[in-house]
Scaffold this motif. Structure first.
Motif, PDB file in Angstrom:
ATOM      1  N   HIS A 192      -1.367   3.583   1.257  1.00  0.00           N
ATOM      2  CA  HIS A 192      -0.989   2.864   2.578  1.00  0.00           C
ATOM      3  C   HIS A 192      -0.727   1.395   2.596  1.00  0.00           C
ATOM      4  CE1 HIS A 192      -2.141   6.900   3.926  1.00  0.00           C
ATOM      5  NE2 HIS A 192      -3.160   6.931   3.381  1.00  0.00           N
ATOM      6  N   ALA A 193      -0.914   0.513   1.753  1.00  0.00           N
ATOM      7  CA  ALA A 193      -0.864  -0.996   1.842  1.00  0.00           C
ATOM      8  C   ALA A 193       0.645  -1.019   1.830  1.00  0.00           C
ATOM      9  CB  ALA A 193      -1.355  -1.535   0.513  1.00  0.00           C
ATOM     10  N   ILE A 223      -4.952 -11.888   4.435  1.00  0.00           N
ATOM     11  CA  ILE A 223      -4.202 -10.602   4.286  1.00  0.00           C
ATOM     12  C   ILE A 223      -4.267 -10.273   2.942  1.00  0.00           C
ATOM     13  CG2 ILE A 223      -2.093  -9.684   4.495  1.00  0.00           C
ATOM     14  CD1 ILE A 223      -1.150 -11.992   6.462  1.00  0.00           C
ATOM     15  N   LYS A 224      -5.133  -9.477   2.644  1.00  0.00           N
ATOM     16  CA  LYS A 224      -5.732  -8.997   1.217  1.00  0.00           C
ATOM     17  C   LYS A 224      -4.501  -8.443   0.458  1.00  0.00           C
ATOM     18  CE  LYS A 224      -9.050  -6.730  -1.615  1.00  0.00           C
ATOM     19  NZ  LYS A 224     -10.342  -6.001  -1.544  1.00  0.00           N
ATOM     20  N   VAL A 262      -0.990   2.592  -7.460  1.00  0.00           N
ATOM     21  CA  VAL A 262      -1.943   3.543  -7.103  1.00  0.00           C
ATOM     22  C   VAL A 262      -3.445   2.919  -7.530  1.00  0.00           C
ATOM     23  CG1 VAL A 262      -3.175   5.937  -7.365  1.00  0.00           C
ATOM     24  CG2 VAL A 262      -0.563   5.756  -6.898  1.00  0.00           C
ATOM     25  N   ALA A 263      -3.754   2.671  -8.637  1.00  0.00           N
ATOM     26  CA  ALA A 263      -4.835   2.208  -9.321  1.00  0.00           C
ATOM     27  C   ALA A 263      -5.310   1.020  -8.480  1.00  0.00           C
ATOM     28  CB  ALA A 263      -4.731   1.911 -10.693  1.00  0.00           C
ATOM     29  N   ALA A 267      -8.377   0.408  -6.119  1.00  0.00           N
ATOM     30  CA  ALA A 267      -9.721  -0.393  -6.576  1.00  0.00           C
ATOM     31  C   ALA A 267      -9.647  -1.685  -5.609  1.00  0.00           C
ATOM     32  CB  ALA A 267      -9.476  -0.866  -8.065  1.00  0.00           C
ATOM     33  N   GLU A 268      -8.676  -1.962  -4.912  1.00  0.00           N
ATOM     34  CA  GLU A 268      -8.792  -3.228  -4.188  1.00  0.00           C
ATOM     35  C   GLU A 268      -8.785  -2.926  -2.528  1.00  0.00           C
ATOM     36  OE1 GLU A 268      -8.985  -5.812  -6.248  1.00  0.00           O
ATOM     37  OE2 GLU A 268      -8.524  -5.230  -7.918  1.00  0.00           O
ATOM     38  N   GLN A 269      -8.199  -1.816  -2.292  1.00  0.00           N
ATOM     39  CA  GLN A 269      -7.976  -1.440  -0.684  1.00  0.00           C
ATOM     40  C   GLN A 269      -7.105  -2.670   0.004  1.00  0.00           C
ATOM     41  OE1 GLN A 269      -8.973   1.524   0.659  1.00  0.00           O
ATOM     42  NE2 GLN A 269      -9.088   1.967  -1.564  1.00  0.00           N
ATOM     43  N   PRO A 270      -6.142  -3.104  -0.688  1.00  0.00           N
ATOM     44  CA  PRO A 270      -5.282  -4.287  -0.118  1.00  0.00           C
ATOM     45  C   PRO A 270      -4.387  -3.948   1.087  1.00  0.00           C
ATOM     46  CG  PRO A 270      -4.184  -3.382  -1.888  1.00  0.00           C
ATOM     47  CD  PRO A 270      -5.263  -2.403  -1.885  1.00  0.00           C
TER      48      PRO A 270
END
Length: 399
Positions: A192-193, A223-224, A262-263, A267-270
């Motif tokens: 979704h990023a 803004i990650k 995807v990884a 992992a980061e939810q950016p």
């Protein structure tokens, strides 16, 4: 120390490009990693005769930004005694340029941990002279890092020398076995990023540099952002997620890149995922841009262009495309849109940069800037203007 001839897993590894010197002075380079400098392996970067040139793009990138290694010196006898930041970007840093390996070692109180081959020759192979320098570094007990297509860990002479000295040879481009590679499966649709690819009109034109600058700027604004490395230099710099695209069999390129994205998302939810480009979609010598567009399915593209470059790098009979033609090709090839253009100002005066930015912006109807010679706020504004809904929160410290 255990000898380790690594086949590097380039997906989710823990922590192209050449740009002309910056036209404005900034603050000296500072480390950006959360890891203390003392925890980073020290490294000498070998770039004989090519520092600040196109074939020295790996060394150029490591001098500008490195999380995985603390760069202590660059070897290039043509710039011996100079400061690497001054030569590259007209900004003083702490990394000297030395004549040879003896001189580089003499600048340090202890033997540097690592010798990095910092060039990207079109042949992808070592010259006989460079081979001797690598063997010298091994004999001194330095670990070796190389991004060449020629895998040094597979070379009998290097392997034997490394075994005797109990050092590690790390071949960045050496892929994992094909049985472990991933096919594209469409799971990119669950990411979704916002995905932005930084593509270009040629190879070695500054795509990675622009992507790195943009990632820093977005993170600084809360803004990650995660940068996906797709080439040897970005992976050497310490990209947390990525894959060396030009070392992967074509059948798996889209799937391996999809897997890295995807990884990173999981992992980061950016908020934003930036994808480093390779080559150019219009360039007949490269297929990587096509795989990047297919595998990442970016929401948007930023296009990097060098206005004064008359022909493709290493192809004197192949004229450069225009930004307009490359934009049309990208948008016809992929369901995406180009949201802006960034310049590589090689061979340009300050006045030419200004006039080109104005002329191209008017011609293309898009924002145009230069990631190195213009305020980073302009690059940030390019993204925010296209996506004003981006959330801004606590500033992030790393890419």
């Amino acid at each position: 120390m255990k000898t380790d001839f690594q086949t590097v897993d380039t997906v989710r590894r823990p922590s192209e490009a050449s740009q002309a010197p910056s036209m404005v002075s900034n603050t000296p380079t500072r480390p950006t990693s959360l890891t203390p400098i003392t925890a980073q392996p020290t490294a000498v970067v070998y770039c004989e005769g090519n520092f600040a040139k196109i074939d020295g793009k790996t060394a150029n990138g490591l001098v500008r930004h490195s999380e995985a290694y603390r760069i202590v010196s660059v070897i290039d006898s043509t710039h011996s005694g100079k400061n690497s930041g001054q030569v590259l970007d007209d900004v003083i840093n702490t990394i000297p340029i030395c004549k040879n390996l003896d001189a580089a070692i003499a600048t340090e109180a202890a033997m540097p941990d690592t010798f990095i081959y910092g060039m990207a020759p079109s042949t992808g192979r070592l010259s006989p002279a460079d081979r001797g320098v690598v063997l010298d570094a091994i004999a001194r007990g330095m670990n070796i890092v190389s991004g060449l297509h020629e895998y040094l860990s597979d070379d009998t002479e290097f392997a034997q020398a490394a075994l005797e000295r109990q050092i590690t040879i790390r071949d960045i481009r050496k892929p994992k076995p094909s049985k472990d590679m991933r096919l594209f499966d469409g799971s990119i649709a669950n990411v979704h990023a916002l995905r932005i690819a930084v593509l270009g009109t040629d190879c070695a034109i500054g795509k990675r540099t622009t992507a790195t600058v943009l990632a820093r700027a977005l993170n600084a604004k809360g803004i990650k952002t995660v940068l996906i490395g797709t080439g040897q230099t970005g992976l050497m710099q310490g990209a947390k997620h990525g894959v060396a695209m030009d070392a992967v069999p074509p059948q798996f390129c889209c799937g391996e890149l999809e897997g890295a994205i995807v990884a990173a998302s999981e992992a980061e939810q950016p908020d934003v995922i930036l994808i480093e480009g390779q080559g150019a979609l219009s360039h007949p010598a490269f297929c990587t841009s096509a795989f990047i567009l297919r595998g990442s399915q970016p929401d948007a593209v930023i296009l990097q262009h060098a206005p004064k470059r008359a022909h493709r790098c290493d192809f004197p009979n192949m004229p450069m495309p225009t930004p307009a033609s490359e934009i049309a090709l990208i948008e016809a090839f992929s369901d995406t849109k180009v949201i802006g253009v960034t310049l590589n100002h090689e061979g340009m005066s300050e006045a030419e940069i200004t006039s080109t930015i104005e002329a191209q912006s008017e011609k293309l109807g898009l924002p145009v800037t230069d990631a190195l010679s213009r305020p980073v706020a302009q690059l940030l504004a390019m993204v925010v203007a296209a996506y004003p809904g981006l959330q801004q929160g606590t500033p992030m410290a790393t890419i």
